[in-house]
Design an enzyme around this catalytic site. Structure first.
Site, PDB file in Angstrom:
ATOM      1  N   LYS A   6       0.852  -1.187   0.000  1.00 61.88           N
ATOM      2  CA  LYS A   6       0.000   0.000   0.000  1.00 61.88           C
ATOM      3  C   LYS A   6       0.887   1.235   0.000  1.00 61.88           C
ATOM      4  O   LYS A   6       1.817   1.324   0.807  1.00 61.88           O
ATOM      5  CB  LYS A   6      -0.810   0.020   1.313  1.00 61.88           C
ATOM      6  CG  LYS A   6      -2.312  -0.083   1.161  1.00 61.88           C
ATOM      7  CD  LYS A   6      -2.901  -0.026   2.564  1.00 61.88           C
ATOM      8  CE  LYS A   6      -4.379   0.196   2.596  1.00 61.88           C
ATOM      9  NZ  LYS A   6      -4.886   0.217   3.982  1.00 61.88           N
ATOM     10  N   ARG A  61     -17.096   2.836  12.966  1.00 64.68           N
ATOM     11  CA  ARG A  61     -17.727   4.130  12.708  1.00 64.68           C
ATOM     12  C   ARG A  61     -19.154   3.983  12.211  1.00 64.68           C
ATOM     13  O   ARG A  61     -20.044   4.688  12.637  1.00 64.68           O
ATOM     14  CB  ARG A  61     -16.911   4.929  11.672  1.00 64.68           C
ATOM     15  CG  ARG A  61     -15.675   5.563  12.252  1.00 64.68           C
ATOM     16  CD  ARG A  61     -14.703   5.948  11.190  1.00 64.68           C
ATOM     17  NE  ARG A  61     -14.160   4.756  10.537  1.00 64.68           N
ATOM     18  CZ  ARG A  61     -13.154   4.761   9.706  1.00 64.68           C
ATOM     19  NH1 ARG A  61     -12.593   5.904   9.375  1.00 64.68           N
ATOM     20  NH2 ARG A  61     -12.700   3.647   9.175  1.00 64.68           N
TER      21      ARG A  61
HETATM   22  P1  ADP Z   1      -7.044   0.401   8.720  1.00 66.85           P
HETATM   23  O1  ADP Z   1      -6.397   0.682   7.404  1.00 66.85           O
HETATM   24  O2  ADP Z   1      -6.531  -0.810   9.407  1.00 66.85           O
HETATM   25  O3  ADP Z   1      -8.557   0.470   8.738  1.00 66.85           O
HETATM   26  P2  ADP Z   1      -7.040   2.984   9.981  1.00 66.85           P
HETATM   27  O4  ADP Z   1      -5.836   3.731  10.408  1.00 66.85           O
HETATM   28  O5  ADP Z   1      -7.896   3.578   8.924  1.00 66.85           O
HETATM   29  O6  ADP Z   1      -6.491   1.561   9.627  1.00 66.85           O
HETATM   30  O7  ADP Z   1      -7.957   2.702  11.244  1.00 66.85           O
HETATM   31  C1  ADP Z   1      -7.493   1.988  12.354  1.00 66.85           C
HETATM   32  C2  ADP Z   1      -8.665   1.655  13.253  1.00 66.85           C
HETATM   33  O8  ADP Z   1      -9.221   2.858  13.782  1.00 66.85           O
HETATM   34  C3  ADP Z   1      -9.818   0.945  12.569  1.00 66.85           C
HETATM   35  O9  ADP Z   1     -10.387   0.028  13.486  1.00 66.85           O
HETATM   36  C4  ADP Z   1     -10.791   2.051  12.276  1.00 66.85           C
HETATM   37  O10 ADP Z   1     -12.132   1.578  12.198  1.00 66.85           O
HETATM   38  C5  ADP Z   1     -10.590   2.916  13.493  1.00 66.85           C
HETATM   39  N1  ADP Z   1     -10.957   4.308  13.231  1.00 66.85           N
HETATM   40  C6  ADP Z   1     -10.575   5.097  12.212  1.00 66.85           C
HETATM   41  N2  ADP Z   1     -11.130   6.315  12.287  1.00 66.85           N
HETATM   42  C7  ADP Z   1     -11.910   6.301  13.408  1.00 66.85           C
HETATM   43  C8  ADP Z   1     -12.787   7.237  14.022  1.00 66.85           C
HETATM   44  N3  ADP Z   1     -12.997   8.446  13.489  1.00 66.85           N
HETATM   45  N4  ADP Z   1     -13.419   6.860  15.153  1.00 66.85           N
HETATM   46  C9  ADP Z   1     -13.223   5.625  15.654  1.00 66.85           C
HETATM   47  N5  ADP Z   1     -12.448   4.687  15.119  1.00 66.85           N
HETATM   48  C10 ADP Z   1     -11.794   5.007  14.010  1.00 66.85           C
END
Ligand code: ADP
Length: 159
Positions: A41, A90
């Protein structure tokens, strides 16, 4: 001693992630934020940059640390002897994928359970993708990420 992993891309970390970290730190003895170093990625920040960015925000917690990991989450969990994975939910759109991953991980490593924390309402819209999108057009990202990391994000797009 309950050690939990909070894995993700964190590219970059947002207030939504930090909210999950704060709540996890209250629930578990120790929380390890696992920054996925996924060479397939293309990320805005290198894994090392993400680790040091997150590390700078963790000084308020005595029981939270951050590390990069590559490969399978279950292997990282075994390596650091963690039996809980924390994921944030979310919206329903997150659910189907998360359920599948959690179930797959339990088939492969039955000792590993996934705990889902529902996002705080004020961050339910927020994602790293939104932050990158706004920042790429020079938008105001102060509602999305801590001020310490704003210059680091802006620098990526100023080149
Ligand atoms: P991934 O690529 O593994 O989804 P992310 O960095 O996008 O990694 O997210 C990591 C975790 O944090 C995931 O479980 C995601 O659902 C959660 N997450 C991301 N944004 C939020 C948010 N605004 N509120 C709560 N949880 C979140």
């Amino acid at each position: 001693m309950k050690r939990a992993i909070y894995p993700g891309s964190f590219d970059p970390i947002t207030f939504g992630h930090l909210d999950i970290i704060a709540r996890s730190a209250d629930l578990f003895d120790e929380v390890v934020v696992g920054v996925l170093d996924n060479s397939a990625k293309t990320a805005l920040f290198s894994a090392q940059e993400r680790v040091s960015m997150i590390d700078g925000l963790l000084s308020v917690y005595s029981n939270v640390s951050v590390r990069a990991f590559g490969g399978l989450l279950i292997d990282f969990a075994k390596q650091i002897d963690a039996h809980v994975v924390i994921r944030g939910l979310r919206a329903v759109t997150d659910f189907e994928y998360e359920l599948q991953i959690a179930q797959t991980n339990r088939v492969e490593y039955p000792k590993l359970d996934t705990v889902f924390l529902t996002t705080s309402l004020n961050y339910s819209y927020l994602s790293s993708t939104i932050v990158r999108e706004f920042a790429s057009y020079g938008g105001d990202i102060s509602h999305f990420v801590p001020e310490e990391i704003i210059p680091l994000i802006q620098e990526k797009y100023s080149r």
